[in-house]
Every structure is written in structure tokens, then in C-alpha cells.
Scaffold this motif. Structure first.
Motif, short mmCIF file in Angstrom:
data_model
loop_
_atom_site.label_atom_id
_atom_site.label_comp_id
_atom_site.label_asym_id
_atom_site.label_seq_id
_atom_site.Cartn_x
_atom_site.Cartn_y
_atom_site.Cartn_z
N GLU A 121 0.88 -1.18 0.00
CA GLU A 121 0.00 0.00 0.00
C GLU A 121 0.91 1.22 0.00
N THR A 122 0.43 2.31 -0.60
CA THR A 122 1.20 3.56 -0.59
C THR A 122 0.47 4.59 0.27
N PHE A 123 1.24 5.35 1.04
CA PHE A 123 0.62 6.37 1.91
C PHE A 123 1.29 7.73 1.75
N ASP A 124 0.44 8.77 1.72
CA ASP A 124 0.95 10.15 1.69
C ASP A 124 0.85 10.79 3.07
N ASP A 125 0.10 10.18 3.96
CA ASP A 125 0.06 10.77 5.31
C ASP A 125 0.20 9.73 6.40
N ASP A 127 -1.03 9.39 9.43
CA ASP A 127 -2.17 8.85 10.17
C ASP A 127 -2.79 7.65 9.45
N ALA A 128 -2.92 7.78 8.14
CA ALA A 128 -3.50 6.68 7.36
C ALA A 128 -2.58 5.46 7.44
N ALA A 129 -1.27 5.68 7.40
CA ALA A 129 -0.31 4.58 7.48
C ALA A 129 -0.42 3.90 8.85
N TYR A 132 -3.51 1.77 9.08
CA TYR A 132 -3.36 0.55 8.27
C TYR A 132 -2.54 -0.50 9.03
N VAL A 166 7.16 4.63 10.96
CA VAL A 166 6.33 5.62 10.26
C VAL A 166 6.71 7.02 10.75
N ARG A 181 6.32 10.35 0.91
CA ARG A 181 5.42 9.22 0.66
C ARG A 181 6.09 7.98 1.20
#
Ligand code: AMP
Ligand code: GLY
Length: 424
Positions: A121-125, A127-129, A132, A166, A181
Motif C-alpha cells: 500500500e502507498t501512503f501520503d500521510d 495517520d493513514a499509514a 493501516y 512511520v 510518501r
């Protein structure tokens, strides 16, 4: 021909030695080079990221071919700058070097074109990472998107480690903007193999396989480094593996880049993991590996300049790429304390034993001349000692014997480079 090589490490020294063997070449320059490269090339004090100065120099000296050894200038677009001035240059343009420059890009490419790789999965922020990770399977692998000197990959065994990772990558920006990212990837197990290739935009020709040893200490213990030694070929790169990769990975990658309007010319380095489910791509690099070049290039029979020119001109299909039916091992001599902290400036002796030989090579990585004109240590990785042999066992014994020819204070090396061979 006049050739300019851009870079200053052991890889560029191996490229310089290969170029020096070409009957087409009568003058080599290297920017910025090092104390060992100075034996093959005239070193020029321009650094790899000074694109305009390098292009000015190439124009001034009427350079016929410039070879870019390093990733940073390629990803930064040095090839585009040279091409815009009508200069001949070997390496991918910026829009193709992204294959190495962005892990998010390369993962997306592999997904879109069904090239085997770890799920991700790719994350730009952040919190979302973090959200996950709460439900993700452990261990898990975190990768900063951009270039991070080979250090932007974290393998995390616990949720706590992953959360800390992270924070380091995306919030503390430990790897700078490379961490804007992040790719979160499934952990894979298996043997690692490096496969380097020449690419002309359409055709791909595979070089003999190699394996790196990234950890600082014997038994793959200690911190990650730029690479402590290599061997070639890898006994784990079997005919079956080769056939699988030819069918699903190599040409598929070249075709995918072309289909995306990002024609790739230069070197593609496939970092492969031989998993139970077959070979998968760990990463792509857009240049020779260091220290893979130090074991692959001495075994190549072709004139490197001819092969590179064929890549530039789109006629690689006419080249019959050939390697010696032997083996090579490279043992890196480092400064004790690398990769954390170490002293530099110690005089090095013993180079004369390598002179005029075509089966023992002393590649300089971090060396410089001091005020007295002596060659001294000038980096964490100082030299790469390569030896060939009839097979890997012999090459390994030869390489370790040759490490004894060199002396400097603080000399450190791993003693198990190529040990996997004996277990094979
Ligand atoms: P990379 O720079 O992507 O090659 O990652 C550096 C090193 O981290 C690789 O050589 C592997 O040893 C390890 N690595 C990277 N991705 C994975 C993965 N998905 N699973 C296991 N190990 C990995
Ligand atoms: N030896 C690994 C690399 O050059 O990235």
C-alpha cells in the motif's frame, strides 16, 4: 574516443577499468573520481550533481560519450541536460530513472503490468499509514518513497517498531523528502539475487547474476551498509529462475516503461527475492550496483563502450553479450566503525601487487591523495578487492588472499563473503 564517467566510487572505478580496455577509447575523464580512478582517468573536480558544469566540461573537451554511474544525478535528470545540448550520454532520462527514484511509482508499475512483487500500500500521510498498520500482518516492511542512500527500508517485527518507523520516515523526515510518501510492503523470505541488464528502450540483455552482502558483520549481523562484498554468478540463480524472470519480469518491465511513455535506456538492476512462490522483484535500480559492478564487469567479454553505444542507438539486439565461464568475488575493505563513525586519512600500502594483473583487482571506493601525494583512506568503504577463479570457491580463496596484500590502520572486512556458496 573521449569518455567521461560521472561518479567517485568502486562502481565507477570498475566502469573506468572496463572502459580503459576498449580499443576505441584514447582518453578517459572522471568527475569527480578518486585516487584509484586517477590511474585510468584524468579526475576533474566537478561533483555529480553539477549538471551544467559537467555538460560545459563535456562540450569544452569534445567528449564523445558520458557514462553516469550514480543514481542521484540520473534521478535528478542529468541525461536530459546532456541530451538537450546534443551530448551523447549513457543512462535513463529523468522520466525513466523514476523506476529507481520512486518506490511508489515502481510498485504501481509492477501492479499494473502484473510483474511479480510483494503486496503493498502507498501512503501520503502518517495517520493513514498508522491506521493501516493496526491490522497488517507482521513482520512488515516500510520504504521511504525516494532515494535514501540505500537506507530508507525498515523491516519491522512488531507493531511498535512499525509505528516508530512511520514516525521516523514521515514525521521526523529521517530520510528527508524521500519520506513524503511511503510504501508499506508485505515481508518476503528467500535468497536475494541481483541481476543487472543493458536496455536500449526495447531490447534487454541480462548480465551474469550476483549477490551482495549488505550487513556490516559476519553472518549478516549488524547494520545495513552500502554493501560489504559480492560474488558472481549466484548458484541460486538457476536455469528455472532465469526462465521465469525472462517470461514474467525482464522484458515485461522494459515493455511496461515503454507503454507508459518512459522509454528506458541504460542499466536496469533487478533486486530479486527467490521466494517459495517464485522470483519476485524487491526493487529496481537504474544503474550498476555497487559492489555488484566490481564482480560482474571483470567477467564481461564484450567491449563495454560498444554495448553502451548500442543501447543509446537502439540496436542492442545486434550485440551478443558474453561472460567468462568463471567466477568472481569482491571483498570490501572498510574503515573500522563503518557505517556509523570512523577515522579517515590513514596511508594505504600494497597496491603494486595488483598492477598489470587481469585476475586480481583493487577497486577504490573511498580513497584520496594527502599533501604528500600518498593514497589515504577517505571513506567508510575504502577498497573493493576482487579476484576471479575457476569457480566461486577458488575466487573466494583468491580474493581473501589478495585482501592481505593491502595494509592500512583501521582495516575492516567481513570474512564470510560468498560463504553461502559453500552451503549451496
Ligand atoms: P531495497 O532497497 O528495496 O532493496 O531494500 C533493501 C533490503 O531490504 C533488500 O535487499 C532486502 O534485504 C530487504 N527488503 C526489502 N523489501 C523487502 C521485503 N518486501 N521483504 C523482505 N525483505 C525486504
Ligand atoms: N549493491 C546494491 C546497490 O548498489 O544498490
Amino acid at each position: 574516443m573521449k569518455v567521461l564517467i560521472v561518479g567517485s566510487g568502486g562502481r565507477e572505478h570498475a566502469i573506468a577499468m572496463a572502459v580503459a580496455k576498449s580499443p576505441k577509447v584514447d582518453k578517459i575523464y572522471c568527475a569527480p573520481g578518486n585516487a584509484g580512478i586517477a590511474a585510468q582517468a584524468e579526475c576533474v573536480p566537478i561533483t555529480a550533481m553539477e549538471f551544467d558544469k559537467l555538460a560545459d566540461f563535456a562540450q569544452e573537451k569534445a567528449i564523445d560519450l558520458t557514462i553516469i554511474g550514480m543514481d542521484d544525478p540520473l534521478v535528478g535528470g542529468i541525461v536530459d541536460v546532456f541530451e538537450a545540448r546534443g551530448l551523447r550520454v549513457f543512462g535513463p532520462r529523468k522520466n525513466a530513472a523514476i523506476l529507481e527514484g520512486s518506490k511508489a511509482f515502481s510498485k504501481e508499475l509492477m501492479k499494473k503490468y502484473n510483474i511479480p512483487t510483494a503486496g503493498y500500500e502507498t501512503f501520503d500521510d502518517a495517520d493513514a499509514a498508522l491506521a493501516y498498520l493496526e491490522t497488517a500482518k507482521l513482520p512488515i516492511v516500510l520504504k521511504a518513497d525516494g532515494l535514501a542512500l540505500g537506507k530508507g527500508v525498515l523491516i519491522c517485527n512488531t507493531l511498535e517498531e512499525a509505528k516508530e518507523g512511520v514516525k521516523e520516515i514521515m514525521q521526523d523526515k529521517k530520510f528527508g523528502t524521500a519520506g513524503n510518501r511511503m510504501v508499506v510492503e508485505e515481508f518476503m523470505t528467500g535468497r536475494e539475487v541481483s541481476v543487472l541488464s543493458y536496455v536500449d528502450g526495447k531490447t534487454i540483455k541480462i548480465m551474469s547474476s550476483a549477490q551482495d552482502h549488505k550487513r556490516a558483520q559476519d553472518g549478516d549481523q549488524g547494520l545495513n551498509t552500502g554493501g560489504m562484498g559480492t560474488f558472481s554468478p549466484s548458484p541460486f540463480y538457476t536455469k528455472e529462475v532465469d526462465e521465469f524472470c525472462k517470461k514474467y519480469i525482464y522484458q515485461a518491465t522494459v515493455d511496461a516503461m515503454a507503454a507508459e511513455g518512459r522509454e528506458f535506456k541504460g542499466i536496469i538492476f533487478f533486486g530479486l527475492m527467490l521466494t517459495e512462490d517464485g522470483p519476485k522483484v524487491l526493487e529496481y535500480n537504474a544503474r550498476f550496483g555497487d559492489p555488484e559492478a566490481q564482480v560482474v564487469l571483470p567477467r564481461m567479454k564484450n567491449d563495454i563502450v560498444e554495448v553502451m553505444e548500442a543501447c543509446i542507438d537502439g540496436r542492442l539486439d545486434t550485440i551478443d553479450l558474453q561472460f567468462e565461464d568463471n567466477a568472481a568475488v569482491c571483498v570490501v575493505l572498510a574503515s573500522d566503525g563503518y557505517p556509523v563513525s570512523y577515522k579517515k586519512g590513514y596511508p594505504i600500502t600494497g597496491f603494486e601487487k595488483f598492477e598489470g594483473r587481469d585476475d586480481r583487482f583493487c577497486y577504490h571506493a573511498g580513497t584520496a591523495f594527502n599533501d604528500k601525494g600518498e593514497i589515504v583512506t577517505n571513506g567508510g568503504r575504502v577498497l573493493g578487492i576482487t579476484a576471479t577463479g575457476a569457480d566461486l570457491k577458488e575466487a573466494r580463496a583468491n580474493a581473501y588472499a589478495a585482501t592481505e596484500w593491502i595494509s592500512f590502520e583501521n582495516k575492516y572486512m567481513r570474512h564470510d563473503i560468498g560463504k553461502a556458496i559453500d552451503e549451496a
